[in-house]
Design a protein around this motif. Structure first.
Motif, PDB file in Angstrom:
ATOM      1  N   LEU A 165       0.727  -1.054  -0.083  1.00 41.93           N
ATOM      2  CA  LEU A 165      -0.052  -0.003   0.250  1.00 41.93           C
ATOM      3  C   LEU A 165       0.907   1.280   0.231  1.00 41.93           C
ATOM      4  CD1 LEU A 165      -2.822  -1.061   2.595  1.00 41.93           C
ATOM      5  CD2 LEU A 165      -3.000  -1.288   0.193  1.00 41.93           C
ATOM      6  N   GLU A 166       2.148   0.980  -0.171  1.00 44.14           N
ATOM      7  CA  GLU A 166       3.083   2.499   0.226  1.00 44.14           C
ATOM      8  C   GLU A 166       3.702   2.837  -1.222  1.00 44.14           C
ATOM      9  OE1 GLU A 166       4.688   1.955   4.506  1.00 44.14           O
ATOM     10  OE2 GLU A 166       5.929   1.047   2.984  1.00 44.14           O
ATOM     11  N   TYR A 167       2.450   3.273  -1.922  1.00 46.30           N
ATOM     12  CA  TYR A 167       2.583   3.413  -3.315  1.00 46.30           C
ATOM     13  C   TYR A 167       1.698   4.798  -3.507  1.00 46.30           C
ATOM     14  CZ  TYR A 167       5.176  -0.577  -4.209  1.00 46.30           C
ATOM     15  OH  TYR A 167       6.012  -1.593  -4.255  1.00 46.30           O
ATOM     16  N   PRO A 168       1.795   5.734  -4.440  1.00 50.58           N
ATOM     17  CA  PRO A 168       0.835   6.817  -4.697  1.00 50.58           C
ATOM     18  C   PRO A 168      -0.136   6.274  -5.913  1.00 50.58           C
ATOM     19  CG  PRO A 168       2.862   7.009  -5.944  1.00 50.58           C
ATOM     20  CD  PRO A 168       3.389   5.819  -5.255  1.00 50.58           C
ATOM     21  N   SER A 169      -1.306   7.046  -5.816  1.00 50.96           N
ATOM     22  CA  SER A 169      -2.358   6.752  -6.851  1.00 50.96           C
ATOM     23  C   SER A 169      -1.754   6.949  -8.233  1.00 50.96           C
ATOM     24  CB  SER A 169      -3.619   7.278  -6.443  1.00 50.96           C
ATOM     25  OG  SER A 169      -3.384   8.752  -6.728  1.00 50.96           O
ATOM     26  N   ALA A 170      -2.348   6.695  -9.284  1.00 52.90           N
ATOM     27  CA  ALA A 170      -2.063   6.966 -10.580  1.00 52.90           C
ATOM     28  C   ALA A 170      -1.678   8.242 -10.921  1.00 52.90           C
ATOM     29  CB  ALA A 170      -2.664   6.362 -11.817  1.00 52.90           C
ATOM     30  N   ARG A 171      -2.665   9.185 -10.500  1.00 50.01           N
ATOM     31  CA  ARG A 171      -2.759  10.607 -10.545  1.00 50.01           C
ATOM     32  C   ARG A 171      -1.503  11.267  -9.937  1.00 50.01           C
ATOM     33  NH1 ARG A 171      -5.806  14.681 -12.394  1.00 50.01           N
ATOM     34  NH2 ARG A 171      -6.219  13.176 -14.283  1.00 50.01           N
ATOM     35  N   TYR A 172      -1.420  11.000  -8.709  1.00 54.00           N
ATOM     36  CA  TYR A 172      -0.703  11.417  -7.528  1.00 54.00           C
ATOM     37  C   TYR A 172       0.929  11.137  -7.899  1.00 54.00           C
ATOM     38  CZ  TYR A 172       1.522  12.165  -2.696  1.00 54.00           C
ATOM     39  OH  TYR A 172       2.261  12.485  -1.737  1.00 54.00           O
ATOM     40  N   GLY A 173       1.065  10.040  -8.567  1.00 56.56           N
ATOM     41  CA  GLY A 173       2.431   9.690  -9.042  1.00 56.56           C
ATOM     42  C   GLY A 173       2.758   9.909 -10.591  1.00 56.56           C
ATOM     43  N   SER A 174       1.851  10.684 -11.180  1.00 50.48           N
ATOM     44  CA  SER A 174       1.799  10.882 -12.637  1.00 50.48           C
ATOM     45  C   SER A 174       3.032  11.866 -13.074  1.00 50.48           C
ATOM     46  CB  SER A 174       0.577  11.580 -12.957  1.00 50.48           C
ATOM     47  OG  SER A 174       0.431  12.741 -12.475  1.00 50.48           O
ATOM     48  N   THR A 175       3.319  11.998 -14.177  1.00 56.56           N
ATOM     49  CA  THR A 175       4.498  12.737 -14.645  1.00 56.56           C
ATOM     50  C   THR A 175       3.931  14.082 -15.155  1.00 56.56           C
ATOM     51  OG1 THR A 175       5.621  10.932 -15.368  1.00 56.56           O
ATOM     52  CG2 THR A 175       6.269  12.988 -16.260  1.00 56.56           C
ATOM     53  N   PRO A 176       4.451  15.241 -14.696  1.00 58.42           N
ATOM     54  CA  PRO A 176       4.043  16.500 -15.020  1.00 58.42           C
ATOM     55  C   PRO A 176       4.203  16.705 -16.212  1.00 58.42           C
ATOM     56  CG  PRO A 176       5.353  16.687 -13.122  1.00 58.42           C
ATOM     57  CD  PRO A 176       5.322  15.513 -13.515  1.00 58.42           C
ATOM     58  N   THR A 177       3.436  17.352 -17.310  1.00 59.98           N
ATOM     59  CA  THR A 177       3.366  17.462 -18.455  1.00 59.98           C
ATOM     60  C   THR A 177       3.600  19.007 -18.837  1.00 59.98           C
ATOM     61  OG1 THR A 177       1.134  18.037 -18.723  1.00 59.98           O
ATOM     62  CG2 THR A 177       1.427  15.733 -19.084  1.00 59.98           C
ATOM     63  N   ASP A 178       3.740  19.966 -18.107  1.00 63.62           N
ATOM     64  CA  ASP A 178       4.182  21.269 -18.096  1.00 63.62           C
ATOM     65  C   ASP A 178       4.652  21.774 -16.826  1.00 63.62           C
ATOM     66  OD1 ASP A 178       1.994  21.732 -16.418  1.00 63.62           O
ATOM     67  OD2 ASP A 178       0.870  22.721 -18.005  1.00 63.62           O
ATOM     68  N   GLY A 179       5.116  23.329 -16.897  1.00 62.39           N
ATOM     69  CA  GLY A 179       5.627  23.746 -15.640  1.00 62.39           C
ATOM     70  C   GLY A 179       7.255  23.330 -15.640  1.00 62.39           C
ATOM     71  N   PRO A 180       8.050  23.836 -14.542  1.00 62.98           N
ATOM     72  CA  PRO A 180       9.300  23.553 -14.310  1.00 62.98           C
ATOM     73  C   PRO A 180       9.512  22.126 -14.070  1.00 62.98           C
ATOM     74  CG  PRO A 180       8.360  25.335 -12.543  1.00 62.98           C
ATOM     75  CD  PRO A 180       7.170  24.689 -13.269  1.00 62.98           C
ATOM     76  N   HIS A 181       8.785  21.258 -13.723  1.00 62.48           N
ATOM     77  CA  HIS A 181       9.155  19.925 -13.864  1.00 62.48           C
ATOM     78  C   HIS A 181       8.607  18.998 -14.713  1.00 62.48           C
ATOM     79  CE1 HIS A 181      10.501  21.373  -9.866  1.00 62.48           C
ATOM     80  NE2 HIS A 181       9.240  21.425  -9.406  1.00 62.48           N
ATOM     81  N   ALA A 182       8.296  19.616 -15.758  1.00 65.19           N
ATOM     82  CA  ALA A 182       7.617  19.036 -16.976  1.00 65.19           C
ATOM     83  C   ALA A 182       8.665  17.474 -17.313  1.00 65.19           C
ATOM     84  CB  ALA A 182       7.369  19.646 -18.193  1.00 65.19           C
TER      85      ALA A 182
END
Length: 415
Positions: free
Chosen positions: A358-375
């Motif tokens: 259970l020590e994992y993020p949900s799909a959206r929580y652990g998703s990859t940013p598509t824009d912004g400084p951390h894209a």
């Protein structure tokens, strides 16, 4: 809190006494207290001491750590509007005996909520009820923050669940009729206020939402897109976009207290043997920093003192505890107290079924940013390695999650 609520206990009143508490070494305690205040004045360049946390919205927008529209974007052009004390009338309303100016009462002076008076939102309230739900009106954020407080709800949880509802509404996953006639478009302050009251009183669709974001997402999304932001244990992150704060995402997912259990960004990492600067996107450096500092924040909480006024200065806190009590406490003793508490919580949680899978993020929580400084920065390829390293540093079995016999003995929990 849950026990007191179940017993319908509203408050505990303590009559102020003229008696003084005797301390072992008053001079040293005063000296350390002055050092702690001086250090507090320097945190974030003095921003928190002089302005509180509310200025965090424009700051976090620049660094890419601001949660915006349920993580569908990392860009919030209106962030500069969220400077409450410069924009509205403000009166200092700090905690008792605190020398800083971290808290204020505010009066909205423009926009649709002109004339509304209430508590100035802290950063996480402003982030949750501003950018996270697509609200660009700072006056609306003030209104919603005070509404959440009035209802006795958590601001972060409220922001994550409202943002999720808004994205579901936008995608057609939830209809206006399902939501009791509410038009849950991004930034709709009045619809948000109505929905929050539905949740608090478990009316209509609020009955589904009142069980929390993971439960609601499991019930609604089914085979649709996974949009809820939560850990697989069911708890929610604090008010940041953790896709640019890997240490905080890791800490949230392994936390034993269902919230942030660490504060790597504000620690002086030298006493823990962690070099600075820390590479925020190095899985090894991040997981090592989290593993070596776990327990420090828990120790600070055990003293029942303000986190910001101490900022995890364990060497100074050890000195102050020794001066106050006469005990001989070291940095290592302080960290051991914190790690012992974390380990005890872990033992309890494991018995309740909170196992490593259970020590994992949900799909959206652990998703990859598509824009912004951390894209394009993705934590997912490194998650297993981060858990491996963290478990090793904590002295836990990687398969079962249980503390090893050696760890229990070291922490004097083997009896």
């Amino acid at each position: 809190g849950a026990v007191l609520g179940a017993k319908r206990l509203k408050a505990i009143a303590v009559a102020r006494s003229g008696a003084r508490i005797r301390v072992a070494d008053k001079a040293t305690l005063s000296e350390v207290a002055k050092c702690l205040v001086d250090n507090f004045r320097q945190v974030a360049g003095g921003e928190i001491f002089n302005w509180g946390t509310s200025r965090g919205v424009p700051q976090r927008a620049k660094s890419g750590d601001l949660p915006v529209k349920n993580y569908t974007t990392n860009v919030f052009p209106e962030a500069s509007r969220f400077t409450f004390r410069e924009r509205f009338e403000a009166t200092n309303d700090t905690c008792w005996a605190c020398p800083s100016f971290h808290r204020a009462q505010t009066r909205v002076t423009d926009g649709p909520y002109e004339g509304f008076s209430g508590k100035e939102p802290e950063y996480e309230q402003a982030a949750a009820l501003g950018p996270q739900i697509g609200n660009t009106d700072p006056g609306g954020a003030v209104v919603l923050a005070n509404e959440v407080d009035r209802l006795g709800m958590d601001a972060n949880e409220s922001g994550w669940i409202v943002g999720w509802v808004m994205e579901c509404f936008e995608r057609g996953v939830l209809s206006q009729s399902q939501l009791g006639g509410l038009e849950m478009t991004w930034g709709n302050v009045e619809a948000t206020r109505s929905l929050l009251n539905q949740i608090a009183h478990r009316r209509g669709f609020g009955e589904v939402l009142a069980s929390g974001i993971k439960s609601a997402a499991d019930a609604v999304e089914l085979s649709g897109p996974s949009m809820g932001i939560y850990t697989k244990k069911g708890n929610i992150p604090r008010g940041h976009d953790h896709r640019g704060r890997w240490w905080e995402m890791l800490d949230t997912c392994v936390s034993e207290s269902a919230t942030l259990q660490n504060m790597v960004a504000l620690f002086d990492l030298a006493p823990y043997g962690v070099p600075k600067p820390l590479d925020s996107f190095s899985w090894e450096q991040v997981s090592t920093a989290v593993g070596k500092t776990t327990g420090a924040m828990t120790f600070v909480d055990s003293l029942v003192v303000c986190w910001f006024s101490t900022c995890g200065e364990l060497p100074l806190l050890a000195k102050s505890l020794t001066a106050a009590t006469g005990w001989d406490y070291s940095f290592e003793d302080c960290l051991a107290v914190g790690r012992r508490a974390v380990t005890l919580m872990r033992l309890y949680n494991l018995k309740c079924g909170m196992t490593p899978e259970l020590e994992y993020p949900s799909a959206r929580y652990g998703s990859t940013p598509t824009d912004g400084p951390h894209a394009g920065k993705s934590i997912q390829p490194y998650w297993e390695s981060m858990l491996d390293n963290y478990y090793t540093l904590m002295g836990w079995d990687r398969t079962t999650g249980w503390p090893t016999a050696a760890t229990l003995k070291e922490l004097e929990l083997d009896a």
